[in-house]
Design a protein around this motif. Sequence first.
Motif, mmCIF file in Angstrom:
data_model
loop_
_atom_site.group_PDB
_atom_site.id
_atom_site.type_symbol
_atom_site.label_atom_id
_atom_site.label_comp_id
_atom_site.label_asym_id
_atom_site.label_seq_id
_atom_site.Cartn_x
_atom_site.Cartn_y
_atom_site.Cartn_z
ATOM 1 N N GLY A 34 0.816 -1.211 0.000
ATOM 2 C CA GLY A 34 0.000 0.000 0.000
ATOM 3 C C GLY A 34 0.847 1.256 0.000
ATOM 4 O O GLY A 34 0.589 2.192 -0.766
ATOM 5 N N ARG A 35 1.873 1.292 0.838
ATOM 6 C CA ARG A 35 2.743 2.472 0.888
ATOM 7 C C ARG A 35 3.384 2.747 -0.466
ATOM 8 O O ARG A 35 3.558 3.899 -0.858
ATOM 9 C CB ARG A 35 3.839 2.276 1.938
ATOM 10 N N GLY A 36 3.744 1.682 -1.169
ATOM 11 C CA GLY A 36 4.391 1.864 -2.455
ATOM 12 C C GLY A 36 3.442 1.987 -3.626
ATOM 13 O O GLY A 36 3.870 2.260 -4.738
ATOM 14 N N LEU A 37 2.140 1.752 -3.403
ATOM 15 C CA LEU A 37 1.155 1.692 -4.497
ATOM 16 C C LEU A 37 1.578 0.644 -5.523
ATOM 17 O O LEU A 37 1.506 0.869 -6.734
ATOM 18 C CB LEU A 37 0.981 3.053 -5.165
ATOM 19 N N ALA A 38 2.026 -0.501 -5.035
ATOM 20 C CA ALA A 38 2.529 -1.555 -5.914
ATOM 21 C C ALA A 38 1.420 -2.091 -6.821
ATOM 22 O O ALA A 38 0.259 -2.190 -6.429
ATOM 23 C CB ALA A 38 3.131 -2.691 -5.088
ATOM 24 N N LEU A 39 1.795 -2.462 -8.025
ATOM 25 C CA LEU A 39 0.839 -2.899 -9.047
ATOM 26 C C LEU A 39 0.823 -4.406 -9.255
ATOM 27 O O LEU A 39 -0.076 -4.920 -9.937
ATOM 28 C CB LEU A 39 1.180 -2.221 -10.388
ATOM 29 N N GLU A 40 1.776 -5.120 -8.690
ATOM 30 C CA GLU A 40 1.864 -6.563 -8.913
ATOM 31 C C GLU A 40 0.643 -7.284 -8.334
ATOM 32 O O GLU A 40 0.060 -6.825 -7.346
ATOM 33 C CB GLU A 40 3.148 -7.111 -8.282
ATOM 34 N N PRO A 41 0.247 -8.424 -8.937
ATOM 35 C CA PRO A 41 -1.023 -9.083 -8.586
ATOM 36 C C PRO A 41 -0.941 -9.945 -7.325
ATOM 37 O O PRO A 41 -1.456 -11.069 -7.285
ATOM 38 C CB PRO A 41 -1.312 -9.933 -9.822
ATOM 39 N N TYR A 42 -0.304 -9.433 -6.276
ATOM 40 C CA TYR A 42 -0.182 -10.200 -5.041
ATOM 41 C C TYR A 42 -1.553 -10.434 -4.409
ATOM 42 O O TYR A 42 -1.879 -11.557 -4.014
ATOM 43 C CB TYR A 42 0.733 -9.461 -4.055
ATOM 44 N N PHE A 43 -2.343 -9.394 -4.314
ATOM 45 C CA PHE A 43 -3.669 -9.520 -3.705
ATOM 46 C C PHE A 43 -4.542 -10.465 -4.516
ATOM 47 O O PHE A 43 -5.198 -11.354 -3.966
ATOM 48 C CB PHE A 43 -4.315 -8.137 -3.604
#
Length: 384
Positions: A80-89
Motif C-alpha cells: 500500500g505504501r508503495g502503491l505496488a501494481l503486482e497481482p499479489y492480492f
Amino acid sequence: MDFDLSPEQTQLKAGIDRLVGSAYGSLEQRNAHAAEPLGFSEKVWAQFVEMGLTGIPFSEEEGGFGGGPVETMLVMEALGRGLALEPYFASVVLGGCAVRLGGSQALKSCVIPGIVEGSIRLALATTEKQSRYDLFDVATVARSDADGLVLEGAKCVVLHGDSASHLVLSARMAGQRRDRDGVGLFLLPADAPGLKIHGYRTQDGGRAAEISLSQVRLGADAMIGEPGHGFPILERVAEFAIAALAAEAVGIMAALLQLTVDYLKTRQQFGGPIAQFQVLQHRAVDMFIALEQARSMAFYAAMMVEHPGAAERAAALSAVKVQINRSCRLVGQEAVQLHGGIGMTMEYRGAHYFKRLTMIESAFGDTGYHLKRMGDFGTAGQKR
C-alpha cells in the motif's frame, strides 16, 4: 495482548519495505511499471517470488512460508505504501486462499507449488453485473453432460484477470440465481477454449478484466470444494480479502498523511508555511486519528480472520471494513483539500493514493453494506 512483532516478522517487514521502496520509490517508476505489457513489472514480481512473499499463506508442507494473517498484513501494508501494481492480492490472497481453503489434496499439490514459484498466477472471477457485493448471486451456470461440465456466462471486474494463468470462478450448479446453495467453485486455465478475456486499466492504475464463457468444458477434477458448496469458501475468501485490504489501506493512509504534513510545512502563504495555521493543524490531527483507528482495526482483522466462530468472525470483519472505509474517506478527502489543486493532479503521488483509497472503500462491501450486515448480528456476534 502483545502486538510486538517476532524477530522473523521484523525481518520480513524490513525486507519487503526495502524491496517496495526500491521498486516504487517514485511515481515515475510506478508509471513505468504500469506501462509494461501486463500492467506491472515481471522483474519486481520475480523479486517477490525470490523473497518468498508468494508462499507466505501456505504451509511448509505445501512448499510455502508457513506464515499467517500477521505476515500477510505486513506485506499488504508495504504494498500500500508503495502503491505496488503486482497481482499479489489477486493471486496469493484471493485465488490462493480459495485453493488453500477448498481445494482437494491433489489440486493443492498441483497448484500451490506453482503459486509459490510464480509460474501460476490466479485471479478470482466471482463478480457479475447484477451481483454487486453478494457472492452468492451467480447467474453463470455449470451444466453436467457426458464429458464433464460445461460453463456458460460472464464475469466482470476480475482483478488482474488479463495476466492470470488460471481463474478461480464461481458458477451455479443448482437452484435459483440468488440461492446460497448450489454455487460451485472451479479452477480453469485462462486459455481454455470458449473463454474470452478483455483486459483494461482500472481507475487506480491497476488491471482488471471482463470475462465471457461459451461452451467452456471442464473435468470434475477442476472442482474446488464439494459440488454446489462453493459459497462458504467464497465467504472465507472475502474475510481474508477484507483483512488484507485493511492493511493495504493503512499503508496508503500513513504515506498520504506524511505527504500532506510535509506539504503543509513546505507550502508558503502569508509570509510563512501554512502549517502554522491552527485549523490546518487540527485537520491533520483528524487524519492522524483516523489512521490510528484504521491501524487498530487492521490488527483486529489479523487476529479475528482465523477465529473459529463463524458468526463472531463475520461480525468482526464487517466492523473492520466499516472503520477502514470511514478512515479511507476522511484521510483521502482531507489530504486533497489540504493540498488544494495539486492534490488531484495525476503528476502528483497524492492523487494516486486518493484513487486507491476510493477503490478500497468499495471493494468487498461498502460502508452501507457492512453496516447492514453488522445489524444482522447481535452484540455477541450471534446471527439474529
